[in-house]
Design an enzyme around this catalytic site. Structure first.
Site, PDB file in Angstrom:
ATOM      1  N   GLU A 273      45.937  88.857  59.941  1.00 26.89           N
ATOM      2  CA  GLU A 273      45.797  88.379  61.192  1.00 26.89           C
ATOM      3  C   GLU A 273      47.462  88.555  61.724  1.00 26.89           C
ATOM      4  OE1 GLU A 273      46.237  83.741  62.505  1.00 26.89           O
ATOM      5  OE2 GLU A 273      46.778  84.085  60.584  1.00 26.89           O
ATOM      6  N   LYS A 332      38.747  84.180  67.037  1.00 29.35           N
ATOM      7  CA  LYS A 332      39.214  82.746  65.924  1.00 29.35           C
ATOM      8  C   LYS A 332      38.360  81.462  66.797  1.00 29.35           C
ATOM      9  CE  LYS A 332      42.227  79.965  63.580  1.00 29.35           C
ATOM     10  NZ  LYS A 332      43.736  79.802  63.127  1.00 29.35           N
ATOM     11  N   CYS A 389      42.660  82.736  59.058  1.00 25.58           N
ATOM     12  CA  CYS A 389      43.917  81.524  58.444  1.00 25.58           C
ATOM     13  C   CYS A 389      43.291  80.361  57.993  1.00 25.58           C
ATOM     14  CB  CYS A 389      44.868  81.469  59.581  1.00 25.58           C
ATOM     15  SG  CYS A 389      46.424  80.800  59.109  1.00 25.58           S
TER      16      CYS A 389
END
Length: 524
Positions: A273, A332, A389
């Site tokens: 990321e 995301k 994440c």
């Protein structure tokens, strides 16, 4: 009035119980401390009223979440967010304490005998799990850090995650804690059979799951993956402001990887990321660095980049093919409230100016929870289940990717803002549990560490050290079968939430009835 030491003893016990549960999580990782901590909590709540239960639950929560969530203070550079998040999470455990104080005093649960012992253990388990499920899903998607399941990466009950998911694994821990509390209580009352029953149940739920079969073999061949950790200077905020430094670090590490393994020997290379500090789709200099790395290794590169549009931003992982450029991307789906976007910004601004540290909100992406890459060596397409994440903590998010055909779970993450706190190791433990839940190998790739390859049984096969430039190469198994946990989906969690709500209502009704009986006796 009770002497002060006696009045403080329950508070001290509740605090020690919370600290014990914290020790079950990384960096300590003493998984067995979790059921012991819950046993102390259950014991100290015994025969308490709801207000005392709420206070003791709050102390327990503060002792657990204060050290567990310290990484938020590291990331922000001040304790405001840490204190707020710790307080909110602790209030859930205050609610648990009050509810268990009521439920534990239901007349049928107060009786002696083996049936009542089992009923109390079951009630404690259901109530704990129900509160944890709510805490992990509400509001704004919840905050699953601190789920008991995520402390069980090294525990013998880990295989059960493939059957009961995170909720089922937590239930085993809570059941063991409740059973240990009942064992201690029965021994104090010299009820040997009750103690034996409770202790046997604790041993059963802890050690029997090790016998549960968990298949980790490849079902659709393997994928030869290179995972690149480019590293970032510890003064990370300045590093990300120095244009292309982070991208350059990952390009450099990829060139070293290409020299080590040779051109055209990898199916895909994964960067973390935010590996591209400037979006290569918009900045030619960034594109040149990414493409040079992809050409050198002879494989597509997954690149993390932030995209800006219409006063919002998106967190993307895009496929960069050598000589062709950007292709498909995953955006995301679950931004983190107060870390990537600010709910109720206008209202909260009156309380703290810290809300404006996040100038541009991160918006959720749409589309599938997968990303398709063309495996360079094998010359075929492979679907990856994606989570960026903190999405590694959300079981339903990763389940969507698996159900959409993902044969491998990929978790790109950027731990730079958390420095040397426990956040990276907590994420690694979450990834290990998720690998078992979904029956998939999992590759976690970080800017600064921990980058790791985890097999479908939750075992870390390779990992890097934090704040080093490194790369891992692994032939990871591709799997297509669906675990029992994924077939059940959200059902166990919903059942536990509903059962906990019914128990709480029964406890309140019982409390009201008890109060009325006392009033009638006083009048008489």
């Amino acid at each position: 009035m009770k002497p002060r030491p006696r009045r403080l003893a329950p508070l001290l016990a509740a605090g020690c119980a919370g600290a014990a549960v914290w020790a079950a999580f990384p960096p300590v990782g003493a998984w067995w401390a979790a059921p012991l901590g819950l046993a102390v909590l259950a014991s100290v709540l015994r025969a308490r009223g709801p207000w005392a239960g709420a206070g003791l639950g709050l102390v327990f929560g503060l002792a657990l979440f204060t050290p567990l969530l310290h990484f938020t203070a590291v990331a922000m550079g001040n304790p405001v967010g840490w204190a707020a998040l710790t307080a909110v999470e602790s209030f859930y455990l205050a609610a648990f304490g009050a509810a268990w104080a009521l439920v534990g005093r239901i007349r049928r649960l107060e009786r002696p005998g083996g049936a009542a012992v089992l009923a109390r253990i079951l009630a404690f388990t259901v109530l704990w799990c129900g509160v944890e499920e709510v805490r992990s899903s509400w509001p704004w998607g919840g905050f699953p850090f601190g789920r008991l399941a995520f402390a069980m990466a090294d525990a013998p009950m880990l295989p059960f995650a493939a059957y009961g998911g995170a909720a089922g694994l937590t239930a085993l821990v809570a059941c063991a804690g409740g059973a240990l509390a009942e064992t201690a209580h029965a021994l104090r009352r010299r009820r040997g059979l009750d103690a034996l029953l409770a202790a046997s149940l604790a041993g059963l739920v802890v050690f029997a799951p090790v016998l549960a079969p968990v298949d980790g073999s490849a079902q659709d061949g393997t994928l030869r993956v290179g995972a690149v950790q480019g590293n970032v200077a510890e003064e990370f905020e300045d590093a990300f402001n120095r244009a292309l430094e982070v991208t350059g670090n990952h390009a450099e590490a990829t060139l070293v990887l290409a020299d080590d393994v040779g051109w055209g020997t990898l199916d895909v290379v994964i960067w973390p990321e935010n590996a591209a500090d400037l979006d290569p789709r918009d900045f030619s200099a960034s594109a040149a660095l990414v493409d040079s790395a992809a050409r050198a290794v002879g494989a597509p590169v997954l690149v993390g980049a932030i995209s800006y549009a219409d006063n919002v931003r998106y967190n993307d992982m895009l496929v960069w093919s050598p000589g062709q450029g950007a292709g498909e991307y995953y955006r995301k789906h679950r931004p983190v409230p107060f870390a990537e976007y600010v709910p109720l910004r206008e209202q909260l601004r009156h309380l703290s100016g810290q809300v404006d540290r996040i100038g541009t909100d991160l918006e959720p992406g749409t589309g599938p929870q997968t990303l398709t890459v063309h495996a360079a060596v094998q010359d075929r397409d492979v679907k990856l289940a994606m989570g960026i994440c903190f999405e590694v903590a959300y079981e339903d998010t990763l389940r969507d990717g698996v159900e959409q055909g993902g044969e491998l779970i990929v978790i790109p993450t950027n731990n730079a803002s958390f420095l040397h706190s426990s956040e990276a190791e907590q994420q690694l433990a979450q990834g290990r549990v998720q690998a078992v839940i979904h029956g998939r190998a999992l590759v976690q790739v970080s800017t600064v560490g921990v980058t790791a390859v985890i097999n479908p049984r939750g075992v870390v096969e390779q990992r890097t050290q934090p704040y080093t430039q490194a790369a891992l190469v692994a032939d990871v198994p591709l799997r297509t079968s669906v675990t029992v946990a994924d077939r059940l989906g959200a059902l166990p969690g919903l059942a536990l939430e509903g059962s906990a709500a019914l128990l709480a209502v029964a406890g309140m009704v019982s409390g009201v009835s008890r109060l009325r009986r006392r009033r009638r006796l006083r009048r008489a």
